[in-house]
Design an enzyme around this catalytic site. Structure first.
Site, PDB file in Angstrom:
ATOM      1  N   ASP A   1     -39.586  18.059 -25.644  1.00 31.98           N
ATOM      2  CA  ASP A   1     -39.971  18.364 -27.026  1.00 31.98           C
ATOM      3  C   ASP A   1     -38.866  19.176 -27.664  1.00 31.98           C
ATOM      4  OD1 ASP A   1     -41.573  18.869 -29.439  1.00 31.98           O
ATOM      5  OD2 ASP A   1     -43.233  18.139 -28.218  1.00 31.98           O
TER       6      ASP A   1
ATOM      7  N   HIS B   1     -39.352  15.273 -32.434  1.00 36.35           N
ATOM      8  CA  HIS B   1     -39.575  16.216 -31.330  1.00 36.35           C
ATOM      9  C   HIS B   1     -38.389  16.194 -30.356  1.00 36.35           C
ATOM     10  CE1 HIS B   1     -43.682  17.545 -32.168  1.00 36.35           C
ATOM     11  NE2 HIS B   1     -43.965  16.310 -32.537  1.00 36.35           N
TER      12      HIS B   1
ATOM     13  N   GLU C   1     -45.403  12.593 -35.245  1.00 33.02           N
ATOM     14  CA  GLU C   1     -44.878  13.678 -36.082  1.00 33.02           C
ATOM     15  C   GLU C   1     -43.360  13.603 -36.230  1.00 33.02           C
ATOM     16  OE1 GLU C   1     -48.137  17.112 -35.071  1.00 33.02           O
ATOM     17  OE2 GLU C   1     -46.503  16.894 -33.656  1.00 33.02           O
TER      18      GLU C   1
HETATM   19  C1  ACM Z   1     -49.662  15.348 -30.878  1.00 33.47           C
HETATM   20  O1  ACM Z   1     -50.523  16.216 -30.723  1.00 33.47           O
HETATM   21  N1  ACM Z   1     -48.663  15.550 -31.729  1.00 33.47           N
HETATM   22  C2  ACM Z   1     -49.708  14.112 -30.162  1.00 33.47           C
END
Ligand code: ACM
Length: 548
Positions: A196, A267, A330
């Site tokens: 991440d 991410h 995201e």
């Molecule tokens: C997530 O919680 N962004 C998969």
């Protein structure tokens, strides 16, 4: 058990087994497991038998042998009175088992070794909870098990538990323990969120800086990120390939598949910190020290796609399972919209805008996996661009969960449900001030227990597309294995029942069963949250300074 002398103990009633078996009936007879007990099996179940024998030996101190039985089920040197016999049986689905306690001992029939293994997990729960320890805490002469017949099997094929090892690195020892705890509850997928913005945990030979640089961050938020404080403490860690191969094979022996996730193309700040040429701006970045979503995402140039392919290839060397998770959640598109090369890429690929690059990228990664016989898993955001054919969709966003599941199922995708409002175990257990700092309030064990994986609005014809569900632990606010256990348990026990047991649940009936089940977790040393609330040692100890 008492220190005074050897004793015979009564097993736990079969009605306390979690997750609840499908059919259970008392039958006449009883058996007493003792020092002369051995575990016999047919050839295919020999591994399951050896594992159980080791567990029984550990718990009791008896020398428990595992032996192969002959075609009639007889095992050389075996007493006929208190043997555990494990064998395959026709007429059962692969993950189903039938467990019978009778005067002659215990018989476990499995539709496959996996089913037989689940029978052994049930047998462990029939023992007194005190025998779930790794070594005897006293002298045990025998364990009396009442006659019972249990026929059981899972409701869903995919029964997952997720752990984010990126926001906080969790030692390998905890991954092994989590496999044990997952298998004890008949869960069969351990999803590892390996990368991440805040840390990269997977060693990649072709790109050593991913772990030399990307695995370490300078500091982390202190308290809740809204407090705008920093702890000033470096954090990090990573797994070598050998570490992860060990986890994979340990899990396989317990019929748990490890699902690796490399989150892309967003991410990715930790990777861009290691290799700035992967980013859109070329500016030097550090591994992200805040929680939340970084705007810095991968560029969409050929060299970066090559990087992603190389990383996935090395990942597939370590993780043999069919599924590979590429995240896809995201992903801000602001950098692409501002970047001339990204806009040019969008144009040459015939995309309406740079924001559409994510769908294009996902399709490219799906092709990489498909060529190598694997199946892509991604979060539900990838539906926005039309997910690649055959991709499995992991649904998480609360406000979209039903719609996403329906859209995915209707367009031919398998679906794993992980809706945050039921399955995100990083949310606080309650909104009480005694709860440790957590990302959000509040998801009670009772609410987790009410989770129904198949959305009510999904037409019956598509129900089989919902292959299962996962509970997830994101670790922004979870610094240690002990705290991870606090967040998981007992909510993960309730979750396990929602995916293993048949539909239709009654909290009033579950609560006393769960209460008894906690004695099993206690014997295993799990730092679970008592149903009455956190212990003083678990309760919130940190508050932001006044005025911060
Ligand atoms: C997530 O919680 N962004 C998969």
């Amino acid at each position: 058990m008492t220190p005074e002398g050897p004793m015979t103990f009564e097993g736990m009633p079969a009605t306390t087994v979690v997750p609840k078996p499908r059919e259970l009936s008392a039958r006449p007879g009883a058996t007493t497991l003792s020092r002369s007990t051995l575990v016999s099996s047919d050839g295919p179940c020999a591994g399951v038998a050896r594992l159980l024998a080791g567990e029984l030996e550990g718990a009791t101190g008896w020398p428990v042998d595992a032996r192969l039985a002959d075609a009639r089920g007889a095992a050389a040197g075996s007493p006929e009175s208190n043997r555990v016999h494990i064998a395959l049986s026709t007429g059962l689905e692969p993950e189903e088992y039938r467990l019978v306690v009778h005067d002659g001992g215990v018989t476990i029939a499995g539709g496959s070794p996996a089913g037989a293994f689940y029978g052994t997990r049930t047998l462990l729960q029939l023992l007194p909870a005190d025998l779930l320890r790794a070594a005897p805490a006293g002298s045990v002469e025998g364990v009396r098990l009442a006659g019972v017949e249990i026929t059981d099997g899972p409701r869903f094929a995919w029964r997952g538990i997720g752990l984010d090892v990126a926001r906080h690195f969790m030692p390998k020892s905890f991954l092994l323990r989590l496999v044990d705890l997952a298998a004890f509850h008949k869960l069969n997928v351990l999803h590892l969120h390996l990368t991440d913005d805040q840390g990269w945990r997977f060693q990649v030979d072709a790109y050593p800086r991913l772990t030399e640089v990307g695995a370490w961050r300078r500091e982390s938020p202190l308290g809740h990120y809204r407090d705008h404080l920093a702890d000033g403490v470096p954090h990090g860690g990573f797994y070598t390939k050998q570490d992860l191969r060990e986890v994979v094979s340990y899990a396989a022996r317990r019929f748990v598949t490890v699902l690796p996730e490399i989150d892309m193309p967003g991410h990715m700040q930790a990777a861009i910190a290691a290799y700035p040429e992967l980013g859109n701006t070329g500016e030097p970045l550090e591994v992200f020290t805040n929680w939340g979503i970084s705007d810095h995402v991968l560029n969409m140039q050929d060299a970066t796609l090559r990087f992603c392919t190389d990383v996935l290839e090395e990942l597939m060397e370590v993780f043999p399972g069919r599924y590979v998770h590429i995240g896809g959640d995201e992903c801000p598109t602001t950098e692409w919209e501002a970047s001339r090369p990204a806009r040019r890429r969008a144009q040459t690929e015939g995309l309406a805008s740079a924001a559409d690059l994510q769908g294009w990228f996902t399709a490219r990664m799906a092709a990489v996996l498909k060529e190598r016989g694997r199946t892509l898993v991604a979060w539900d955001e990838v539906l926005d661009a039309g997910a690649p054919e055959g991709a499995l969709i992991a649904v998480w966003r609360a406000e979209h969960a039903t719609r996403a599941a329906i859209e995915a199922a209707r367009t031919g995708h398998d679906v794993v449900m992980a809706p945050e409002t039921f399955a995100y175990l990083d949310w606080a257990h309650t909104d009480g001030p005694e709860e440790p700092v957590a990302i959000r309030p509040a998801l009670s064990v009772e609410r987790v227990y009410s989770f129904e994986a198949v959305p009510v609005d999904l037409e019956a014809g598509y129900h089989n597309r919902v292959v299962g569900a996962q509970c997830q632990l994101w670790t922004e606010y979870v610094h240690t294995p002990a705290h991870a256990e606090y967040m998981y348990f007992p909510r993960a026990c309730a979750f396990a029942e929602t995916v293993w047991s048949q539909a239709g649940r009654d909290w009033a009936a579950f609560e006393p069963r769960l209460s008894r089940h906690l004695s099993r977790l206690a014997a295993k040393g799990v730092n679970y949250r008592p149903l009455t609330g956190p212990t003083p040692g678990q309760a919130r100890t940190w508050l932001p300074p006044a005025g911060s």
